[in-house]
Design a protein around this motif. Structure first.
Motif, PDB file in Angstrom:
ATOM      1  N   ASP A  43      -5.746  -3.805 -37.321  1.00  0.00           N
ATOM      2  CA  ASP A  43      -6.487  -3.596 -36.083  1.00  0.00           C
ATOM      3  C   ASP A  43      -5.662  -2.894 -34.999  1.00  0.00           C
ATOM      4  O   ASP A  43      -6.181  -2.042 -34.281  1.00  0.00           O
ATOM      5  N   GLU A  44      -4.388  -3.257 -34.881  1.00  0.00           N
ATOM      6  CA  GLU A  44      -3.541  -2.675 -33.827  1.00  0.00           C
ATOM      7  C   GLU A  44      -3.332  -1.176 -34.057  1.00  0.00           C
ATOM      8  O   GLU A  44      -3.394  -0.381 -33.123  1.00  0.00           O
ATOM      9  N   ILE A  45      -3.083  -0.799 -35.310  1.00  0.00           N
ATOM     10  CA  ILE A  45      -2.906   0.620 -35.630  1.00  0.00           C
ATOM     11  C   ILE A  45      -4.214   1.365 -35.371  1.00  0.00           C
ATOM     12  O   ILE A  45      -4.215   2.459 -34.810  1.00  0.00           O
ATOM     13  N   ALA A  46      -5.337   0.765 -35.754  1.00  0.00           N
ATOM     14  CA  ALA A  46      -6.642   1.395 -35.528  1.00  0.00           C
ATOM     15  C   ALA A  46      -6.887   1.631 -34.039  1.00  0.00           C
ATOM     16  O   ALA A  46      -7.328   2.711 -33.635  1.00  0.00           O
ATOM     17  N   THR A  47      -6.568   0.642 -33.221  1.00  0.00           N
ATOM     18  CA  THR A  47      -6.757   0.772 -31.778  1.00  0.00           C
ATOM     19  C   THR A  47      -5.869   1.870 -31.204  1.00  0.00           C
ATOM     20  O   THR A  47      -6.312   2.689 -30.394  1.00  0.00           O
ATOM     21  N   ALA A  48      -4.618   1.914 -31.657  1.00  0.00           N
ATOM     22  CA  ALA A  48      -3.690   2.947 -31.179  1.00  0.00           C
ATOM     23  C   ALA A  48      -4.144   4.342 -31.595  1.00  0.00           C
ATOM     24  O   ALA A  48      -4.103   5.289 -30.785  1.00  0.00           O
ATOM     25  N   LEU A  49      -4.597   4.500 -32.834  1.00  0.00           N
ATOM     26  CA  LEU A  49      -5.076   5.803 -33.304  1.00  0.00           C
ATOM     27  C   LEU A  49      -6.332   6.236 -32.541  1.00  0.00           C
ATOM     28  O   LEU A  49      -6.486   7.407 -32.199  1.00  0.00           O
ATOM     29  N   ALA A  50      -7.207   5.279 -32.267  1.00  0.00           N
ATOM     30  CA  ALA A  50      -8.428   5.598 -31.515  1.00  0.00           C
ATOM     31  C   ALA A  50      -8.073   6.082 -30.113  1.00  0.00           C
ATOM     32  O   ALA A  50      -8.636   7.062 -29.624  1.00  0.00           O
ATOM     33  N   ALA A  51      -7.123   5.412 -29.475  1.00  0.00           N
ATOM     34  CA  ALA A  51      -6.725   5.799 -28.118  1.00  0.00           C
ATOM     35  C   ALA A  51      -6.049   7.171 -28.101  1.00  0.00           C
ATOM     36  O   ALA A  51      -6.264   7.966 -27.185  1.00  0.00           O
ATOM     37  N   ARG A  52      -5.279   7.468 -29.122  1.00  0.00           N
ATOM     38  CA  ARG A  52      -4.539   8.732 -29.144  1.00  0.00           C
ATOM     39  C   ARG A  52      -5.386   9.931 -29.558  1.00  0.00           C
ATOM     40  O   ARG A  52      -5.333  10.992 -28.956  1.00  0.00           O
ATOM     41  N   PHE A  53      -6.213   9.768 -30.624  1.00  0.00           N
ATOM     42  CA  PHE A  53      -6.910  10.919 -31.200  1.00  0.00           C
ATOM     43  C   PHE A  53      -8.401  10.987 -30.870  1.00  0.00           C
ATOM     44  O   PHE A  53      -9.036  11.998 -31.141  1.00  0.00           O
ATOM     45  N   LYS A  54      -8.981   9.893 -30.347  1.00  0.00           N
ATOM     46  CA  LYS A  54     -10.394   9.845 -29.959  1.00  0.00           C
ATOM     47  C   LYS A  54     -11.355  10.278 -31.082  1.00  0.00           C
ATOM     48  O   LYS A  54     -12.196  11.155 -30.904  1.00  0.00           O
ATOM     49  N   PRO A  55     -11.264   9.653 -32.270  1.00  0.00           N
ATOM     50  CA  PRO A  55     -12.182  10.024 -33.352  1.00  0.00           C
ATOM     51  C   PRO A  55     -13.611   9.619 -32.991  1.00  0.00           C
ATOM     52  O   PRO A  55     -13.825   8.611 -32.311  1.00  0.00           O
ATOM     53  N   THR A  56     -14.568  10.396 -33.432  1.00  0.00           N
ATOM     54  CA  THR A  56     -15.964  10.078 -33.133  1.00  0.00           C
ATOM     55  C   THR A  56     -16.634   9.319 -34.268  1.00  0.00           C
ATOM     56  O   THR A  56     -17.767   8.879 -34.127  1.00  0.00           O
ATOM     57  N   LEU A  57     -15.940   9.168 -35.400  1.00  0.00           N
ATOM     58  CA  LEU A  57     -16.474   8.441 -36.547  1.00  0.00           C
ATOM     59  C   LEU A  57     -15.468   7.387 -37.002  1.00  0.00           C
ATOM     60  O   LEU A  57     -14.261   7.602 -36.900  1.00  0.00           O
ATOM     61  N   CYS A  58     -15.981   6.276 -37.509  1.00  0.00           N
ATOM     62  CA  CYS A  58     -15.101   5.211 -37.989  1.00  0.00           C
ATOM     63  C   CYS A  58     -15.743   4.511 -39.179  1.00  0.00           C
ATOM     64  O   CYS A  58     -16.948   4.235 -39.169  1.00  0.00           O
ATOM     65  N   VAL A  59     -14.932   4.233 -40.201  1.00  0.00           N
ATOM     66  CA  VAL A  59     -15.338   3.393 -41.321  1.00  0.00           C
ATOM     67  C   VAL A  59     -14.467   2.150 -41.228  1.00  0.00           C
ATOM     68  O   VAL A  59     -13.243   2.237 -41.337  1.00  0.00           O
ATOM     69  N   LEU A  60     -15.093   1.013 -40.991  1.00  0.00           N
ATOM     70  CA  LEU A  60     -14.373  -0.232 -40.732  1.00  0.00           C
ATOM     71  C   LEU A  60     -14.708  -1.258 -41.807  1.00  0.00           C
ATOM     72  O   LEU A  60     -15.872  -1.610 -41.975  1.00  0.00           O
ATOM     73  N   GLU A  61     -13.689  -1.711 -42.533  1.00  0.00           N
ATOM     74  CA  GLU A  61     -13.894  -2.745 -43.548  1.00  0.00           C
ATOM     75  C   GLU A  61     -13.952  -4.101 -42.868  1.00  0.00           C
ATOM     76  O   GLU A  61     -13.041  -4.483 -42.136  1.00  0.00           O
ATOM     77  N   LEU A  62     -15.034  -4.824 -43.099  1.00  0.00           N
ATOM     78  CA  LEU A  62     -15.206  -6.157 -42.539  1.00  0.00           C
ATOM     79  C   LEU A  62     -14.758  -7.176 -43.572  1.00  0.00           C
ATOM     80  O   LEU A  62     -15.187  -7.136 -44.726  1.00  0.00           O
ATOM     81  N   ILE A  63     -13.872  -8.064 -43.162  1.00  0.00           N
ATOM     82  CA  ILE A  63     -13.338  -9.089 -44.055  1.00  0.00           C
ATOM     83  C   ILE A  63     -13.911 -10.432 -43.627  1.00  0.00           C
ATOM     84  O   ILE A  63     -13.872 -10.767 -42.446  1.00  0.00           O
ATOM     85  N   PRO A  64     -14.483 -11.216 -44.546  1.00  0.00           N
ATOM     86  CA  PRO A  64     -15.106 -12.479 -44.144  1.00  0.00           C
ATOM     87  C   PRO A  64     -14.118 -13.432 -43.496  1.00  0.00           C
ATOM     88  O   PRO A  64     -12.967 -13.510 -43.880  1.00  0.00           O
ATOM     89  N   GLY A  65     -14.620 -14.124 -42.475  1.00  0.00           N
ATOM     90  CA  GLY A  65     -13.804 -15.122 -41.793  1.00  0.00           C
ATOM     91  C   GLY A  65     -12.880 -14.552 -40.739  1.00  0.00           C
ATOM     92  O   GLY A  65     -12.102 -15.270 -40.150  1.00  0.00           O
ATOM     93  N   ARG A  66     -12.984 -13.253 -40.475  1.00  0.00           N
ATOM     94  CA  ARG A  66     -12.104 -12.644 -39.467  1.00  0.00           C
ATOM     95  C   ARG A  66     -12.954 -12.029 -38.375  1.00  0.00           C
ATOM     96  O   ARG A  66     -13.362 -10.888 -38.437  1.00  0.00           O
ATOM     97  N   ASP A  67     -13.248 -12.840 -37.347  1.00  0.00           N
ATOM     98  CA  ASP A  67     -14.105 -12.374 -36.266  1.00  0.00           C
ATOM     99  C   ASP A  67     -13.475 -11.212 -35.508  1.00  0.00           C
ATOM    100  O   ASP A  67     -14.180 -10.422 -34.909  1.00  0.00           O
ATOM    101  N   ASN A  68     -12.130 -11.109 -35.549  1.00  0.00           N
ATOM    102  CA  ASN A  68     -11.506 -10.023 -34.801  1.00  0.00           C
ATOM    103  C   ASN A  68     -12.003  -8.667 -35.269  1.00  0.00           C
ATOM    104  O   ASN A  68     -12.022  -7.709 -34.517  1.00  0.00           O
TER     105      ASN A  68
END
Length: 193
Positions: A43-68
């Motif tokens: 999550d931390e790397i994803a947040t940093a990459l989003a802030a730096r490069f501003k991608p308009t698309l995201c594929v996010l793997e959801l893992i059960p039991g991890r509300d974050n």
């Protein structure tokens, strides 16, 4: 990672997937379709990459039991408000699909899915998942599937806290963890891809 300043026809995609072999396959497929891909393993790397490069698309793997991960949808959208997020998961449930959509996800795909479905979700401007969620709530569920859905709903209500979920379900924590590690049985009418 390719240079984020290089123009590409498909767009810039942030891929958040902890399974390196799965993320490698998805990234290669996206690159073949002229997408530029930024891969994050947490999550931390994803947040940093989003802030730096501003991608308009995201594929996010959801893992059960991890509300974050559900919370990450809102965080990423606060960094890039027009980001289109496609949630992918091996453990699909109505509760997480609805919660993902409410938090701003564009689509929700249950593994295994065809790569063309992912491409369609990334290219589409319509929330295709809304129709599928309605379909899967109309069909009666088998007992095992109903149990899975109920556990997911309680887990979601407990913000991913396994201990609190087990307490509310009057279940031992280890029993709950075993149930969460089992993939649910797909049902006819259920939006399994």
């Amino acid at each position: 990672m390719e240079n984020a300043n290089t123009p590409c026809h498909g767009g810039l995609v942030l891929l958040l997937d902890e399974d390196s072999s799965s993320s490698r396959r998805i990234a290669e497929g996206l690159r073949r379709h002229e997408y530029e891909v930024l891969v994050a393993s947490d999550d931390e790397i994803a947040t940093a990459l989003a802030a730096r490069f501003k991608p308009t698309l995201c594929v996010l793997e959801l893992i059960p039991g991890r509300d974050n991960r559900l919370g990450l949808i809102s965080r990423l959208r606060s960094i890039v408000p027009d980001m289109q997020i496609v949630v992918v998961t091996a453990y699909g449930s109505v509760a997480t699909a609805v919660s993902s959509m409410k938090r701003g996800a564009k689509d929700y795909l249950v593994m295994p899915f065809k790569f063309e479905e992912l491409l369609g979700a990334l290219r589409s401007d319509v929330r295709a998942c809304d129709e599928e969620v309605v379909k899967c709530t109309e069909a009666p569920l088998a007992l095992r599937r109903a149990e899975w859905e109920y556990i997911q709903r309680v887990l979601n209500d407990c913000a991913g806290n396994i201990s609190e979920t087990a307490r509310r379900l009057s279940m031992h924590r280890r029993t709950l963890q075993r149930k969460l590690n089992k993939r649910p049985v797909p049902e006819r009418g259920y939006a399994a891809h």
